[in-house]
Structures are given as structure tokens and as C-alpha cells.
Design a protein around this motif. Sequence first.
Motif, PDB file in Angstrom:
ATOM      1  N   GLU A  53      -3.770   6.474   3.323  1.00 36.37           N
ATOM      2  CA  GLU A  53      -3.898   5.363   2.376  1.00 36.37           C
ATOM      3  C   GLU A  53      -4.370   5.797   1.323  1.00 36.37           C
ATOM      4  N   ASN A  94      -3.815   0.894  -2.784  1.00 43.42           N
ATOM      5  CA  ASN A  94      -3.585  -0.465  -2.662  1.00 43.42           C
ATOM      6  C   ASN A  94      -3.372  -1.454  -3.723  1.00 43.42           C
ATOM      7  N   GLU A 150       0.984  -1.185  -0.013  1.00 47.12           N
ATOM      8  CA  GLU A 150       0.122  -0.029   0.155  1.00 47.12           C
ATOM      9  C   GLU A 150       0.780   1.167  -0.031  1.00 47.12           C
TER      10      GLU A 150
HETATM   11 MG    MG Z   1      -6.276  -0.890   2.017  1.00 49.21          MG
END
Ligand code: MG
Length: 466
Positions: A200, A203, A174
Motif C-alpha cells: 500500500e 490512502n 487505496e
Molecule cells: Mg491504509
Amino acid sequence: MKTSADIRQLFLDYFAGKGHEVVESSPLVPANDPTLLFTNAGMVQFKDVFLGNESRKIPRATSTQRCVRAGGKHNDLENVGYTARHHTFFEMLGNFSFGDYFKREAIQYAWEFLTVSLALPPEKLWVTVFEEDEEAADIWLNEVGISADRFSRIGAKDNFWSMGDTGPCGPCSEIFYDHGEEVAGGPPGSPEEDGDRYIEIWNLVFMQFDRSADGTLTPLPKPSVDTGMGLERLAAVLQGKHNNYDIDLFQNLITAIVQLAGIDDTTHTSARVIADHIRSCAFMITDGVQPSNEGRGYVLRRIIRRAIRHGHKLGLKQAFFHKLVAPLVNEMGDAFPELVKAQPLVERALALEEERFADTLDNGLKILDQAIDAMADKEIPGETVFLLYDTYGFPIDLTADIARERNLTIDIAGFERHMEAQRNRARNASQFAGGLSENLIIDGETVFCGYDHTRQEATIMALLVD
Ligand code: MG
Ligand code: ATP
Ligand code: MG
Ligand code: MG
């Protein structure tokens, strides 16, 4: 400034330039998976390809997929209004390899797109890999050459993906963006990670194994790649905003909301929640869901009612929610032509639901206030939760949401006892009448809809309690 529309296009163009077929977003109601409530990732429409049940001419694809995470395994409804990064509806940009390229290219493409195409400074990015994935770690550290200071190895909970209990699965890698030290929170994998400093953004899932029923992992003959990046989170980064709700995509919506409410606070949490909810509700209806008392329709109804309640908080006592469809269409109609077509349908469905809930909301809130005033502790009695649910159309998560805002909790066990008693009454009544109906009519409204509905509430509560 790069607009969300620019970013969406840059992404698709970048991967088209790398030989990917640009594939349209599939609807929110998955065509190939009755077990899934809503499409919650870009890979959903390609599930059969990954499983090997379907093949595509071109083994690489890219898309911007409309997603809803408001139930089931991924439920972000309770995060909306509380974090800077979660929506119930968002767009997931993705690139996919169906047995074609694997880790090396997936990592190189992602890094090149972020740091070259979008010119993000590498020192603002943080990378994680699955703790056992030496191959990915080696590519990042030795081939891409990222700094070991902004890299961590993470356990299976966050960095090992699987499609189900059996089938394709594999490690993830990630990419996070560091929004700077003025925001609280630590890097991924650190004890302070729960803050919103490191967000984040992307991914990368490496489908490497096939898991059998006994848990054995067998390497897949043709490993695949599935990636997902939230458009709104990326737009926030590129537009110099920390909070997703401050990006261009939301501005017209939020402006429309505060204008209707006659206030000028464009950062009001309720305005943000409503802006989120109009997107998920409008797209669900566009994709064929209608408010109802079970399944997907009940998720929709619950979100609409939460939005109406937030409007009420802003002083919007008349029907307003359906009026936000027009600004939404202005904002997103170009990218999603189906929304333009569905506009009248969406407006009608929302207006009807608003009408249905308007009277009971006001009265229900009064009842709730009285009950709260009379409380000796911090828990709203199950009897009140049940009364609101049963007579005033308050889904239980709506009451829980109000409770949370006031630092209170709700008595779930008590609610369930009342629910059970209700169920027994209904059962007896239908035996006496010899009828099959599981519905009770109170004030001309069907408020109890049999066992499925009850089970649904039980599931919702399980999720809330989680
Ligand atoms: Mg994730
Ligand atoms: P988070 O840990 O922040 O909840 P996630 O790990 O659940 O995100 P993934 O399932 O990995 O997210 O989805 C891929 C990407 O989709 C994320 O990296 C993020 O950019 C975006 N995304 C996920 N959930 C949301 C959401 N609720 N709202 C907006 N974007 C999201
Ligand atoms: Mg999540
Ligand atoms: Mg995550």
C-alpha cells in the motif's frame, strides 16, 4: 535516480501547482489532542479544521508530516524488523481539501501524480475502494479508466475511516504497488494479501459523513479529503527497491551502524531496526519528549532500550546509539531544521539513557539465558519477566521481542500476578511509612513508578496480545 528529497519536493510542488498551501510538518506531540500519543498522520494538525472548529484562508493544503506509530490505535513497533514496509517513524506526504474538492479531483490528482509526474506504469498499480462506494468505483473505472483486473472492493475494516466513535468519517480508496511475482503475497482483498508483494502506498480518505452517537451517518454539508502516502514506500518504488530499508534515506544510517559494529552486512535486521529507532527517538526528543516511566516518555524509553539491545546483538557493548544522531542530522536536517537545533539535546538524552541501561542489560540478558536454558516448555516464566522488568529495567515488550526472535512466548498472566503482589507490597509499605510515594528504590534506581506505570504496562500487553 530520484532521491527521497527529490520525491518529497516533487510531491509538494505538484500540489502547490494545484492551488494547495504548503504547510510545515507539525511536531510529533499533537498540540490539539491530549488523547493521541503521537502524531500518526498528516491530518492530525488539521483536525479542528475538519471538525469545523477552525477555518483556513486557503481550503487546500499539502504537507510532509513526520509521524510515529508506536502506540495507541496505530502501533507498528512490532512490525519493525519483520515487514519490508513498516517504520515506527516515517514521513506522510498528504494533500487535503477542507470542504473544497472531493472524490473526483482527489482521485485524478493522485493518478496523475503517480503515472504522469512520476511516470509509474499503470499496470504496476492496484486500486481498492470501499465496497459500497459506487461513486469512487465509477470514477476509477470509467473516468480514469483503470483496468478492472487491478481493482478490488474492500470492506470497512481497511476502507472505511473514522476520526473517532463519532464525528467525520467516510470511505477510503487505496493505491498499491505490485513489487512483482518474486515477492510472496496476493493482491488486496485476496486471501494471500498478507505478504509484501502488493504494498500500500497511498490512502485517499473521503470524509463524507458525520456519525452520531447512535451510529447514524448524516452526509456532511462540505465533504473533505485527507490523503496520506508514505514517503519511504514511494521512494522504495521509485528506487527499484522492495524493502524500505534499502532506500537512500537509510543508507548512511545503516552504514554508520555497521561501521560502528565492525560488520559488513548492511541488510542485518538489527541494523535496520536501529536505523528505524534512531529516527523515532531523535524526533521524539526534538519534539519535547524525554525518556521516563509513563506516557510518551515511556514509549520513548522502550524504543531506546530495544535499540540498545539490538546493538548488543551486533556486538556493540559500549554506548553507540547517540553517535547515530550526527548521521541522522546529515540525512534529514535539511528537511527538518528543528532536528539540527536539537542535536546536542538529543545526543545528551540518548547517551544518558544508554548509560542508565548498559549494566543492567548485560546482566539481565544473562539471567534470561539461564532461565531459557532451564525451561521445560516454550514459555518464559512470569517470574523471570517480572524480575527483568523490576530489577533490570527490561520493559515487558523488550522481553517479548527477544522471546519472539527465539520462537518463545512470555507468561503474561504470571507477570501480572507478580506485578499485583508488588503493588500490594508498595501499598502496605507506604501505609506503614505514612508516605505518599508509590516508587520503590532498588539499587539506587527507581524501578516501580506507581499505578499509572502499571496501567501503562497493562495497555502495552493488551497491544502485544492483540
Ligand atoms: Mg491504509
Ligand atoms: P499498512 O496497511 O501497510 O499498515 P496503513 O493502512 O496502516 O498501512 P494508513 O493509515 O492508510 O496506513 O496511512 C497512509 C499511508 O502511510 C500508507 O498508505 C503508507 O504509505 C504509509 N504508512 C502507514 N504506516 C506506515 C509505517 N508504519 N511505516 C511507513 N509508512 C507507513
Ligand atoms: Mg498499518
Ligand atoms: Mg492498510
